[in-house]
Every structure is written in C-alpha cells, then in structure tokens.
Design an enzyme around this catalytic site. Sequence first.
Site, PDB file in Angstrom:
ATOM      1  N   SER A   1      -9.007  86.702   5.295  1.00 54.98           N
ATOM      2  CA  SER A   1      -8.262  85.986   6.324  1.00 54.98           C
ATOM      3  C   SER A   1      -9.144  85.778   7.540  1.00 54.98           C
ATOM      4  O   SER A   1      -9.967  86.630   7.882  1.00 54.98           O
ATOM      5  CB  SER A   1      -7.004  86.763   6.736  1.00 54.98           C
ATOM      6  OG  SER A   1      -6.285  86.046   7.723  1.00 54.98           O
TER       7      SER A   1
ATOM      8  N   LYS B   1      -2.504  90.338   1.276  1.00 55.83           N
ATOM      9  CA  LYS B   1      -2.865  89.072   1.925  1.00 55.83           C
ATOM     10  C   LYS B   1      -1.719  88.064   1.814  1.00 55.83           C
ATOM     11  O   LYS B   1      -1.460  87.289   2.755  1.00 55.83           O
ATOM     12  CB  LYS B   1      -4.132  88.487   1.284  1.00 55.83           C
ATOM     13  CG  LYS B   1      -4.507  87.073   1.752  1.00 55.83           C
ATOM     14  CD  LYS B   1      -4.771  87.005   3.229  1.00 55.83           C
ATOM     15  CE  LYS B   1      -5.113  85.638   3.774  1.00 55.83           C
ATOM     16  NZ  LYS B   1      -5.519  84.571   2.917  1.00 55.83           N
TER      17      LYS B   1
ATOM     18  N   HIS C   1       0.629  89.012   4.440  1.00 51.74           N
ATOM     19  CA  HIS C   1       0.008  88.595   5.698  1.00 51.74           C
ATOM     20  C   HIS C   1       0.319  87.123   5.964  1.00 51.74           C
ATOM     21  O   HIS C   1       0.723  86.747   7.072  1.00 51.74           O
ATOM     22  CB  HIS C   1      -1.502  88.816   5.623  1.00 51.74           C
ATOM     23  CG  HIS C   1      -2.304  88.091   6.668  1.00 51.74           C
ATOM     24  ND1 HIS C   1      -2.526  86.721   6.627  1.00 51.74           N
ATOM     25  CD2 HIS C   1      -2.942  88.531   7.784  1.00 51.74           C
ATOM     26  CE1 HIS C   1      -3.240  86.349   7.664  1.00 51.74           C
ATOM     27  NE2 HIS C   1      -3.518  87.430   8.381  1.00 51.74           N
ATOM     28  N   ASN C   2       0.150  86.291   4.939  1.00 48.10           N
ATOM     29  CA  ASN C   2       0.400  84.862   5.118  1.00 48.10           C
ATOM     30  C   ASN C   2       1.877  84.567   5.332  1.00 48.10           C
ATOM     31  O   ASN C   2       2.231  83.637   6.064  1.00 48.10           O
ATOM     32  CB  ASN C   2      -0.128  84.084   3.909  1.00 48.10           C
ATOM     33  CG  ASN C   2      -1.636  83.945   3.940  1.00 48.10           C
ATOM     34  OD1 ASN C   2      -2.325  84.714   4.600  1.00 48.10           O
ATOM     35  ND2 ASN C   2      -2.157  82.986   3.225  1.00 48.10           N
TER      36      ASN C   2
ATOM     37  N   GLU D   1       2.462  85.267   8.804  1.00 49.35           N
ATOM     38  CA  GLU D   1       1.835  84.156   9.534  1.00 49.35           C
ATOM     39  C   GLU D   1       2.773  82.944   9.593  1.00 49.35           C
ATOM     40  O   GLU D   1       2.920  82.326  10.654  1.00 49.35           O
ATOM     41  CB  GLU D   1       0.530  83.783   8.827  1.00 49.35           C
ATOM     42  CG  GLU D   1      -0.226  82.602   9.387  1.00 49.35           C
ATOM     43  CD  GLU D   1      -1.411  82.237   8.522  1.00 49.35           C
ATOM     44  OE1 GLU D   1      -1.563  81.046   8.197  1.00 49.35           O
ATOM     45  OE2 GLU D   1      -2.181  83.153   8.149  1.00 49.35           O
TER      46      GLU D   1
END
Length: 510
Positions: free
Chosen positions: A140, A212, A215-216, A219
Amino acid sequence: MSLSPESNNLCDIGFIGLGVMGKNLALNLADNGYKIAAFDLEHQKIEEAIAQDKTESGTGGRIIGCSSYTELLAKLSVPHLIILSIPAGHIIDDVCHKLIDAGIKADDIIVDMGNSLWTDTVRREKEYEGQFFFFSTAVSGGEVGARFGPSLMPSGDRYAWARIEPVWHAIAAKVDPDTGRAIERFEPGNPVKIGDPCATYIGPGGAGHYVKMVHNGIEYADMQLICEAYHVMREGLAMSPQEIGEVFSQWNEGVLESYLIEISAEVLKQEDSESGQPLVDIILDKAGQKGTGLWTAVSSLEIGSPAPTIAQAVYARSLSTLKDDRVTASKLLQGPKLNHALKQDKQSVIQCLHDALYCAKICAYAQGFQLMQMASDEHGWSLDFANIAKIWRAGCIIRAAFLQSITDAYSRNENLHNLLLDPFFIEQINIHQANWRQAIANATLLGIPCGAFSSAIAYYDSYRCETLPANLLQAQRDFFGAHTFERVDQPSGKKFHVEWASKDRPIVTA
C-alpha cells in the site's frame, strides 16, 4: 543466501512487471543497494526503467534488462528471489508456469506483490509447494509509496520470510519509534535508513492479502466519509471548493491528520488549467473501483462480522455510476425545500462535521479490525493487531496520526474485542457524539445523502444496545419457518418453537 550487493555481475533480485508500481518498487530496491534483473512483456517499460535509473543514479547499471524468463534466471544469484508486480488473476499463474519451464528450483522464492484475492494466494501456495516458495506481500502507498517507502504486508512460509525480511525492512516506509510519526524523504538515491519499518510478518499464506483487502475496505469508508463532509459544506453551506480545502487543511492539523485529508485539501484547491474553474467541479461524479472494497464487504457478510460503513462506501460508488438515472430522478423526485437554512451558524455546522468524521472514522476502523479478528480466529492466523496498526502509520493510503491510538489500544489489551471498548475511544466518542448526531440531522434535513455517516452511527448505536429488536425478528422466523428461538429465562443454546397457527393459544415446545 545473501541479498547484499555482490561484486560479480549477478543480480540480487529478479523483477517482473515494470508498470507504475513495479518500476517504482524496482527503483526503491536499487536505492537500497540491490542490483535488479528486470523483465516486462513490453520492452519499452524495461527501457524506461533503465533510463530513469541512469538519470537518478547518474551512472545506471542498478537495473539490468532481460529479454526472457530464462535470461532473467541466468542473471540472478542463487537461490533466486523473484518479485512479481503484475495484475492479479490468471496472469500470475501464467508467469509462475513460465518460470518453472525456465528452470526455477525448489529453494527459489517468487513473491506476488499485486492486489490478489487472498484465497487465490492460499491456493497458489499449496499448488506450487515443492516446486518453489510462493510468497505474497501486499503493498500500500501508491506510486510515491512504492518509490520511497510503502507499507508492506507479507505472508507465507516462515523460512521464505527469514530470507526476505531484510529486503522488505530496507524498502519499507519508516516511522519514529517514539512519536509514531512518519520519517519521510522523497530523494532518489537517498532512502530513509532510520526508524521502525512499516513491514511485519502478517501470518500464513493469504493473511497478508486479507489484511490489505481490509485496509482497502477501510480506505473506501474513509474516503466516502470525507466526501460526505465535503458534500454538506458544498451544498448545505454553499462553500466553494477552495474554502472547503482550507477547512480540510485546518482539520489536518488535529485529530483528523491523515494522508487522505491532506490530499483532499490539495484536490479542492486545484484549478482546472483549461477553464479556470475548480478542478473538482469539472470532474464527472462517477467513481471507479477495483474490487478490494467489494471483497471486504463480501467477506464481512460471509464471516458475519458487521462492516456497514465499508459496505455503504461500496454502494455509494455503485450509486455514483448511475449518472443517467440520477439526472432523470433529480427532475422527478422531490427533497426538502429548506433553501440551505440551518438553525446553526456556519462554524457550528463545520465543527459538527469535524466531530462526525472523527467518530465515524473510529467506527470504520473498529469494523475493519473486528473483521480481521474474526477472520484470524476462523483461519488460525493469530494476527497481531498492534503490529498491523503500526505498519499502517506510514507508507499506506490510510496512514494517519489516528493509527498511533489504535496501536496503543491493542498494545494495552491484545485481546480487545472491538476498538469501541478501548477506554481512549470510549472517551473520544462520548465527547464528540452529540455533534456527530447533529451533523447527520443537518444533512438529512437538507436532503444531502450521508449514508456512510449514518451507517457508522447505526453501527455504534446497535453495538452499545443491550437489547435489539432481533427478538421480534427471531419470532417472525419461527412463525413462518419454524427456525426456533432461545429464551432469556433458559440456558443459552436451548431451542424452543411455538405452534403459532394453533386456534386456541400458542404451544411452546422445547
């Protein structure tokens, strides 16, 4: 195997895929002393990487171009370490098979650094076992992060990690261990060497890409919340993009300090070079997505871990693509006729939005971390959430001062079930929630959509509610489907059913 630079002509690392992310990761590796053998199906991309290496280093020679997979292996020291920065999907398997044909060995490592679906990573690790080590590292940070220090989420075989760890620690973003602040320098050839690296072993194969993915998802939620705050100021307060950009710049000096707030302020202050209008007003309001937010929402449904703010952010992007429908509906469907009339003054409205963004952000992170916790329990990953929060403090898209508070929360209590139960976050929401509620009321009265803000507060209110109306829901299920229910006055797990269709009275059966 040593991955330090060697005096011979062999390269330390093979690199396949020199698109935007790949080229910048390769240059990052070169800055940190590693000699790269590079390959891409588009030869022009190899030439561009070599040219940029020469421009930035003054001499070049740190990135060596290869015309085939066989040549790439021949130019590498053994055992081989090969990084793939290529699109997710079948192309990864295609490249792996071509490398097998070219002569890759059982002790070699291939690292997938793309945005792969975590289940594909699990499958690949098993499929290629014994032929080579298939290892994954989610990245990232975008183009700049890849070049000068990304956040890295590696997972896979522990032996492979032991060999890769010094490389990843070298190229990762760095933070000050005392303050948790990013140590940044954007100078080619002069990488940051001090501080804690934003790279930590996540767990077995697939765990890194799962983290991840979440995480996105966070986001997505963070971006949508910022957009909703912007929308209220733009439509509800008739503020210009420049004015809103200044507000975001002020917010970036406090608890909301983050990369996304920082770039939002810059975007809103940017003028279109052709029309002279604010650039944001020229950009069509249709948002794209690459799937990771969707994957997060789907996973939350599959596992049964509520993540409504993340899901709402995905829905908001989907709604934005219905541009023609929205144009038609705007002429037919009525909203409130308040003419921007709010009972509060402008600064009060802005302060309410600030506090709403802060509280909703806490809830979005709480949803993401609880999802990771439930996935960790289900798959036996033993995720370390304090370390995950640490590596997100710099390099990644959701990097924020706020992440230090999350690190501290899990450091205080590694068995924390939900961020909302941490004393610090309890206090923060207690202080700010009145303004959060007022901000949603303001937007709703004006007819301005605030789905992410609303879903976050519904999540918060549901989580703190001792008794939810699920008792009625379960009775409904038992009525039409005999799905049974538990009783508050009986031991947990004991099931009951009512013969609801009885003419006389319901008959309760155990």
